[in-house]
Design an enzyme around this catalytic site. Sequence first.
Site, PDB file in Angstrom:
ATOM      1  N   MET A 191     -11.044  -2.412   7.585  1.00 42.51           N
ATOM      2  CA  MET A 191     -10.338  -3.661   7.917  1.00 42.51           C
ATOM      3  C   MET A 191     -11.158  -4.357   8.991  1.00 42.51           C
ATOM      4  SD  MET A 191      -6.544  -2.010   7.828  1.00 42.51           S
ATOM      5  CE  MET A 191      -7.209  -0.347   7.938  1.00 42.51           C
TER       6      MET A 191
ATOM      7  N   GLY B  62       0.979   7.279   5.921  1.00 43.36           N
ATOM      8  CA  GLY B  62       0.755   7.700   7.302  1.00 43.36           C
ATOM      9  C   GLY B  62       2.043   8.214   7.909  1.00 43.36           C
TER      10      GLY B  62
ATOM     11  N   GLY C  95      -2.993  -3.415   9.766  1.00 41.18           N
ATOM     12  CA  GLY C  95      -3.105  -3.431  11.220  1.00 41.18           C
ATOM     13  C   GLY C  95      -2.331  -2.326  11.910  1.00 41.18           C
ATOM     14  N   PHE C  96      -1.171  -1.988  11.347  1.00 42.12           N
ATOM     15  CA  PHE C  96      -0.331  -1.030  12.068  1.00 42.12           C
ATOM     16  C   PHE C  96       0.375  -0.086  11.087  1.00 42.12           C
ATOM     17  CE2 PHE C  96      -0.766  -4.800  14.631  1.00 42.12           C
ATOM     18  CZ  PHE C  96      -1.179  -4.258  15.846  1.00 42.12           C
TER      19      PHE C  96
ATOM     20  N   SER D  85      -2.919   9.015   5.682  1.00 45.85           N
ATOM     21  CA  SER D  85      -3.650   8.227   6.686  1.00 45.85           C
ATOM     22  C   SER D  85      -3.534   8.903   8.044  1.00 45.85           C
ATOM     23  CB  SER D  85      -3.064   6.819   6.775  1.00 45.85           C
ATOM     24  OG  SER D  85      -3.549   6.195   7.958  1.00 45.85           O
TER      25      SER D  85
ATOM     26  N   ASP E 288      -8.385   4.698   8.558  1.00 45.90           N
ATOM     27  CA  ASP E 288      -8.159   3.268   8.769  1.00 45.90           C
ATOM     28  C   ASP E 288      -9.057   2.755   9.893  1.00 45.90           C
ATOM     29  OD1 ASP E 288      -6.113   2.429   6.874  1.00 45.90           O
ATOM     30  OD2 ASP E 288      -4.851   3.924   7.870  1.00 45.90           O
TER      31      ASP E 288
ATOM     32  N   ASP F  59      -1.103   0.962  -0.258  1.00 46.26           N
ATOM     33  CA  ASP F  59      -1.161   1.360   1.153  1.00 46.26           C
ATOM     34  C   ASP F  59      -0.168   0.548   1.973  1.00 46.26           C
ATOM     35  OD1 ASP F  59      -1.931   2.098   3.705  1.00 46.26           O
ATOM     36  OD2 ASP F  59      -3.985   1.351   3.547  1.00 46.26           O
ATOM     37  N   GLY F  60       0.750   1.261   2.626  1.00 43.92           N
ATOM     38  CA  GLY F  60       1.666   0.624   3.560  1.00 43.92           C
ATOM     39  C   GLY F  60       3.123   0.838   3.204  1.00 43.92           C
ATOM     40  N   GLY F  61       3.826   1.557   4.056  1.00 45.51           N
ATOM     41  CA  GLY F  61       5.261   1.751   3.850  1.00 45.51           C
ATOM     42  C   GLY F  61       5.605   2.618   2.657  1.00 45.51           C
TER      43      GLY F  61
ATOM     44  N   MET G 180      -2.457  -3.869  -0.657  1.00 45.64           N
ATOM     45  CA  MET G 180      -1.738  -3.662   0.605  1.00 45.64           C
ATOM     46  C   MET G 180      -0.265  -4.017   0.395  1.00 45.64           C
ATOM     47  SD  MET G 180      -3.816  -2.381   2.770  1.00 45.64           S
ATOM     48  CE  MET G 180      -2.600  -2.311   4.082  1.00 45.64           C
TER      49      MET G 180
ATOM     50  N   HIS H 144      -7.402   9.431   4.293  1.00 49.42           N
ATOM     51  CA  HIS H 144      -7.518   7.971   4.425  1.00 49.42           C
ATOM     52  C   HIS H 144      -7.779   7.646   5.890  1.00 49.42           C
ATOM     53  CE1 HIS H 144      -6.707   3.828   3.067  1.00 49.42           C
ATOM     54  NE2 HIS H 144      -6.067   3.657   4.213  1.00 49.42           N
TER      55      HIS H 144
ATOM     56  N   HIS I 104     -11.048   2.901   4.833  1.00 56.82           N
ATOM     57  CA  HIS I 104     -10.475   1.579   4.590  1.00 56.82           C
ATOM     58  C   HIS I 104     -10.962   0.670   5.716  1.00 56.82           C
ATOM     59  CE1 HIS I 104      -6.434  -0.865   4.363  1.00 56.82           C
ATOM     60  NE2 HIS I 104      -7.490  -1.593   4.042  1.00 56.82           N
TER      61      HIS I 104
ATOM     62  N   MET J 147     -10.366  -0.324  11.987  1.00 53.77           N
ATOM     63  CA  MET J 147      -9.931  -1.680  12.367  1.00 53.77           C
ATOM     64  C   MET J 147     -10.805  -2.191  13.509  1.00 53.77           C
ATOM     65  SD  MET J 147      -5.836  -1.146  12.312  1.00 53.77           S
ATOM     66  CE  MET J 147      -5.032  -0.129  11.057  1.00 53.77           C
TER      67      MET J 147
HETATM   68  C1  DX5 Z   1      -2.255  -0.317   7.666  1.00 54.12           C
HETATM   69  C2  DX5 Z   1      -3.109   0.841   7.191  1.00 54.12           C
HETATM   70  C3  DX5 Z   1      -2.334   1.873   6.492  1.00 54.12           C
HETATM   71  C4  DX5 Z   1      -1.148   2.373   7.245  1.00 54.12           C
HETATM   72  C5  DX5 Z   1      -0.380   3.377   6.472  1.00 54.12           C
HETATM   73  O1  DX5 Z   1      -3.073  -1.234   8.256  1.00 54.12           O
HETATM   74  O2  DX5 Z   1      -4.106   0.382   6.310  1.00 54.12           O
HETATM   75  O3  DX5 Z   1      -3.182   2.892   6.014  1.00 54.12           O
HETATM   76  O4  DX5 Z   1      -1.466   2.832   8.494  1.00 54.12           O
HETATM   77  O5  DX5 Z   1       0.633   3.773   7.287  1.00 54.12           O
HETATM   78  P1  DX5 Z   1       2.158   3.860   6.825  1.00 54.12           P
HETATM   79  O6  DX5 Z   1       2.184   4.810   5.684  1.00 54.12           O
HETATM   80  O7  DX5 Z   1       2.777   4.386   8.062  1.00 54.12           O
HETATM   81  O8  DX5 Z   1       2.604   2.484   6.446  1.00 54.12           O
HETATM   82 ZN    ZN Z   2      -5.241   1.924   5.101  1.00 55.92          ZN
END
Ligand code: DX5
Ligand code: ZN
Length: 221
Positions: A68, A197, A142-143, A8, A35, A175-177, A137, A33, A66, A37
């Site tokens: 959002m 990311g 969001g972050f 990402s 993102d 996706d996420g963490g 997710m 990827h 993606h 938003m």
């Molecule tokens: C969250 C995004 C993700 C996120 C991934 O809203 O959709 O793609 O930024 O970032 P990490 O890998 O840092 O959680």
């Molecule tokens: Zn994403």
Amino acid sequence: MKIEIAPSILSADFARLADALALLESAGADVVHVDVMDGHFVPNLTIGPPVVAALRKATRLPLDCHLMIEDAERWIGDYARAGAARLTVHVEACPHLHRTVQQIKGLGLEAGVSLNPATPPETLSEILPLIDWVLVMSVEPGFPAQSFIPGALGKVARVAAMIAAAGASARIQVDGGIGTANAAAVVRAGARSLVAGNAIFGAPDPRAALAALRAAAESGS
Ligand code: DX5
Ligand code: ZN
């Protein structure tokens, strides 16, 4: 088994996106990827179609967008024209999800549908046969750089079971963490694409971090 690694660029330096793309290409990323938003569906605002069009010109890698965003149907044509290869929308933000997915597929793109952490997999039952990807997710969207929500593992397994029971061909993205500590477990649960990311762009050596993530993911397959 080959696992798609989808870095990402949310965690890249936005003033140096071309450098980030070049790095990802040379490091062997499968897709980028992106993102998107809107400051409504999620409490953050990132990039829109003109930036996606600029990214398209700067890399050969497919762009995995993606979305959002609310009112996705209004924007799908713009992201398709900007050069996205895959558009993933959120079940929570699309009241007419069947039409939204048909719109994406009608433009010749891969269609994904994403579930927020508190949204049950059963919300996918009617749409599953029509989509290419389910995006689970593992943080609230969001972050970047949030902690992986452990319940996502069981959810990936439940989505995988639903896909198998339906005889559908959708694949699962998470996706996420995501990082080397949980990549193998997520793949064992049924994921075929990992978004990362912070684990890549937050590392001292992003190229090595991507290789380590791929090795960890493929050790779970
Ligand atoms: C969250 C995004 C993700 C996120 C991934 O809203 O959709 O793609 O930024 O970032 P990490 O890998 O840092 O959680
Ligand atoms: Zn994403």
